[in-house]
Design an enzyme around this catalytic site. Structure first.
Site, PDB file in Angstrom:
ATOM      1  N   ASP A  10       0.877  -1.157   0.000  1.00 42.46           N
ATOM      2  CA  ASP A  10       0.000   0.000   0.000  1.00 42.46           C
ATOM      3  C   ASP A  10       0.925   1.221   0.000  1.00 42.46           C
ATOM      4  O   ASP A  10       2.110   1.115   0.311  1.00 42.46           O
ATOM      5  CB  ASP A  10      -0.884  -0.044   1.248  1.00 42.46           C
ATOM      6  CG  ASP A  10      -1.671   1.219   1.438  1.00 42.46           C
ATOM      7  OD1 ASP A  10      -2.255   1.711   0.449  1.00 42.46           O
ATOM      8  OD2 ASP A  10      -1.697   1.737   2.576  1.00 42.46           O
ATOM      9  N   ASP A  12       0.032   5.134   0.987  1.00 41.55           N
ATOM     10  CA  ASP A  12      -0.113   6.080   2.104  1.00 41.55           C
ATOM     11  C   ASP A  12      -0.115   5.348   3.451  1.00 41.55           C
ATOM     12  O   ASP A  12      -0.874   4.404   3.662  1.00 41.55           O
ATOM     13  CB  ASP A  12      -1.415   6.879   1.952  1.00 41.55           C
ATOM     14  CG  ASP A  12      -1.456   7.670   0.650  1.00 41.55           C
ATOM     15  OD1 ASP A  12      -0.402   8.177   0.224  1.00 41.55           O
ATOM     16  OD2 ASP A  12      -2.543   7.760   0.048  1.00 41.55           O
ATOM     17  N   ASP A  18       1.034   9.157   5.976  1.00 42.18           N
ATOM     18  CA  ASP A  18      -0.369   9.421   5.674  1.00 42.18           C
ATOM     19  C   ASP A  18      -0.747  10.739   6.322  1.00 42.18           C
ATOM     20  O   ASP A  18      -0.632  10.904   7.537  1.00 42.18           O
ATOM     21  CB  ASP A  18      -1.245   8.285   6.207  1.00 42.18           C
ATOM     22  CG  ASP A  18      -2.629   8.310   5.568  1.00 42.18           C
ATOM     23  OD1 ASP A  18      -3.239   9.403   5.512  1.00 42.18           O
ATOM     24  OD2 ASP A  18      -3.105   7.256   5.132  1.00 42.18           O
ATOM     25  N   ASP A  21      -5.256  13.006   4.853  1.00 41.47           N
ATOM     26  CA  ASP A  21      -5.825  13.824   3.792  1.00 41.47           C
ATOM     27  C   ASP A  21      -5.133  13.298   2.534  1.00 41.47           C
ATOM     28  O   ASP A  21      -4.229  12.482   2.627  1.00 41.47           O
ATOM     29  CB  ASP A  21      -5.503  15.310   4.038  1.00 41.47           C
ATOM     30  CG  ASP A  21      -6.331  16.223   3.137  1.00 41.47           C
ATOM     31  OD1 ASP A  21      -7.162  15.703   2.366  1.00 41.47           O
ATOM     32  OD2 ASP A  21      -6.128  17.453   3.196  1.00 41.47           O
ATOM     33  N   TYR A  22      -5.538  13.752   1.367  1.00 42.66           N
ATOM     34  CA  TYR A  22      -4.928  13.209   0.164  1.00 42.66           C
ATOM     35  C   TYR A  22      -3.618  13.899  -0.174  1.00 42.66           C
ATOM     36  O   TYR A  22      -3.482  15.099   0.012  1.00 42.66           O
ATOM     37  CB  TYR A  22      -5.912  13.320  -1.010  1.00 42.66           C
ATOM     38  CG  TYR A  22      -7.166  12.520  -0.783  1.00 42.66           C
ATOM     39  CD1 TYR A  22      -7.139  11.137  -0.901  1.00 42.66           C
ATOM     40  CD2 TYR A  22      -8.356  13.133  -0.423  1.00 42.66           C
ATOM     41  CE1 TYR A  22      -8.273  10.383  -0.675  1.00 42.66           C
ATOM     42  CE2 TYR A  22      -9.502  12.383  -0.191  1.00 42.66           C
ATOM     43  CZ  TYR A  22      -9.466  11.017  -0.318  1.00 42.66           C
ATOM     44  OH  TYR A  22     -10.575  10.275  -0.090  1.00 42.66           O
ATOM     45  N   CYS A  92      -6.595   2.801  -7.740  1.00 38.22           N
ATOM     46  CA  CYS A  92      -8.055   2.825  -7.858  1.00 38.22           C
ATOM     47  C   CYS A  92      -8.495   4.275  -7.700  1.00 38.22           C
ATOM     48  O   CYS A  92      -8.277   4.875  -6.654  1.00 38.22           O
ATOM     49  CB  CYS A  92      -8.731   1.968  -6.790  1.00 38.22           C
ATOM     50  SG  CYS A  92     -10.509   2.335  -6.692  1.00 38.22           S
ATOM     51  N   ARG A 103     -11.317  -0.917  -5.823  1.00 35.20           N
ATOM     52  CA  ARG A 103     -11.037  -0.270  -4.544  1.00 35.20           C
ATOM     53  C   ARG A 103     -10.854  -1.335  -3.463  1.00 35.20           C
ATOM     54  O   ARG A 103     -11.737  -2.152  -3.217  1.00 35.20           O
ATOM     55  CB  ARG A 103     -12.187   0.685  -4.180  1.00 35.20           C
ATOM     56  CG  ARG A 103     -11.934   1.479  -2.910  1.00 35.20           C
ATOM     57  CD  ARG A 103     -13.029   2.496  -2.625  1.00 35.20           C
ATOM     58  NE  ARG A 103     -12.945   2.975  -1.259  1.00 35.20           N
ATOM     59  CZ  ARG A 103     -12.106   3.952  -0.847  1.00 35.20           C
ATOM     60  NH1 ARG A 103     -11.321   4.546  -1.708  1.00 35.20           N
ATOM     61  NH2 ARG A 103     -12.078   4.318   0.410  1.00 35.20           N
ATOM     62  N   LYS A 104      -9.682  -1.326  -2.822  1.00 36.45           N
ATOM     63  CA  LYS A 104      -9.450  -2.299  -1.748  1.00 36.45           C
ATOM     64  C   LYS A 104     -10.517  -2.124  -0.671  1.00 36.45           C
ATOM     65  O   LYS A 104     -10.857  -0.995  -0.377  1.00 36.45           O
ATOM     66  CB  LYS A 104      -8.050  -2.105  -1.143  1.00 36.45           C
ATOM     67  CG  LYS A 104      -6.910  -2.346  -2.127  1.00 36.45           C
ATOM     68  CD  LYS A 104      -5.549  -1.997  -1.524  1.00 36.45           C
ATOM     69  CE  LYS A 104      -5.368  -0.508  -1.363  1.00 36.45           C
ATOM     70  NZ  LYS A 104      -4.033  -0.117  -0.860  1.00 36.45           N
TER      71      LYS A 104
HETATM   72 MG    MG Z   1      -2.669   3.182   3.597  1.00 40.59          MG
HETATM   73 ZN    ZN Z   2     -11.732   1.307  -8.229  1.00 43.35          ZN
END
Ligand code: MG
Ligand code: ZN
Length: 179
Positions: A10, A12, A18, A21-22, A92, A103-104
């Site tokens: 993975d 973030d 992390d 926030d994005y 994703c 999407r996980k």
């Molecule tokens: Mg993560």
């Molecule tokens: Zn997706």
């Protein structure tokens, strides 16, 4: 033909801090303590690194696909400068309501990488910080590893992660895997 070793990470909260926030700009991309060295170690040990990341910010209109690609390119370049090779990055772009298959905890990112690279990821380590990473790993017969960075502590508190191996951070997970 030599058997290739793959490892799924993975992004973030595992490779980078992390922000809860994005991360939509390379400037905001901060490697977790020891993560660059961990990526190098995995690379030197023969692991081909695949990053699988949920980035709902694209579907939410918070960031463009291009912006996220730029962040990922930055990560890949920094890794390369530090002797690590990230083979492939799967993103994703969907939000939960999109009900996509990638999407996980869905496993579409893994099957997509498998199809694209003509590889098999079953049995590979999968390192993440969220329960959805663990669920995705288990659903695809991967070996789940949880790190306590990012959402890791929260995941530990709120979910049964007894099927995962737990480490402080990516560097300690890599030390275990590369022994
Ligand atoms: Mg993560
Ligand atoms: Zn997706």
């Amino acid at each position: 033909m030599a058997i290739e070793k793959y490892i799924i990470l993975d992004r973030d909260g595992v490779i980078n801090v992390d922000l809860f926030d994005y991360v939509t700009n390379p400037i905001d991309f901060k490697f977790e303590q020891g993560s660059l060295e961990a990526l190098k170690k995995l690379t030197l040990f023969g692991y081909k690194i695949i990053v699988a990341t949920n980035q709902a910010c694209i579907s939410l209109g918070i960031a463009t696909k291009k912006e996220i690609d730029d962040v990922n390119l930055h990560m890949k370049q920094k890794a390369k400068e530090n002797g690590a090779e990230i083979l492939h990055i799967e993103v994703c772009p969907h939000k939960p309501e999109d009900k996509c298959k990638c999407r996980k905890p869905e496993t579409g990112l893994l099957t997509s990488a498998e199809k694209l690279l003509n590889i098999n990821l079953k049995g590979s380590f999968f390192i993440g910080d969220k329960f959805s990473d663990i669920q995705c790993a288990l659903a695809h017969d991967c070996l789940p590893v949880l790190v306590k960075t990012g959402y890791g502590e929260i995941t530990l508190k709120n979910h049964d992660v007894s099927q995962a191996q737990v480490f402080e951070r990516l560097s300690s997970a890599a030390n275990f895997i590369c022994q």
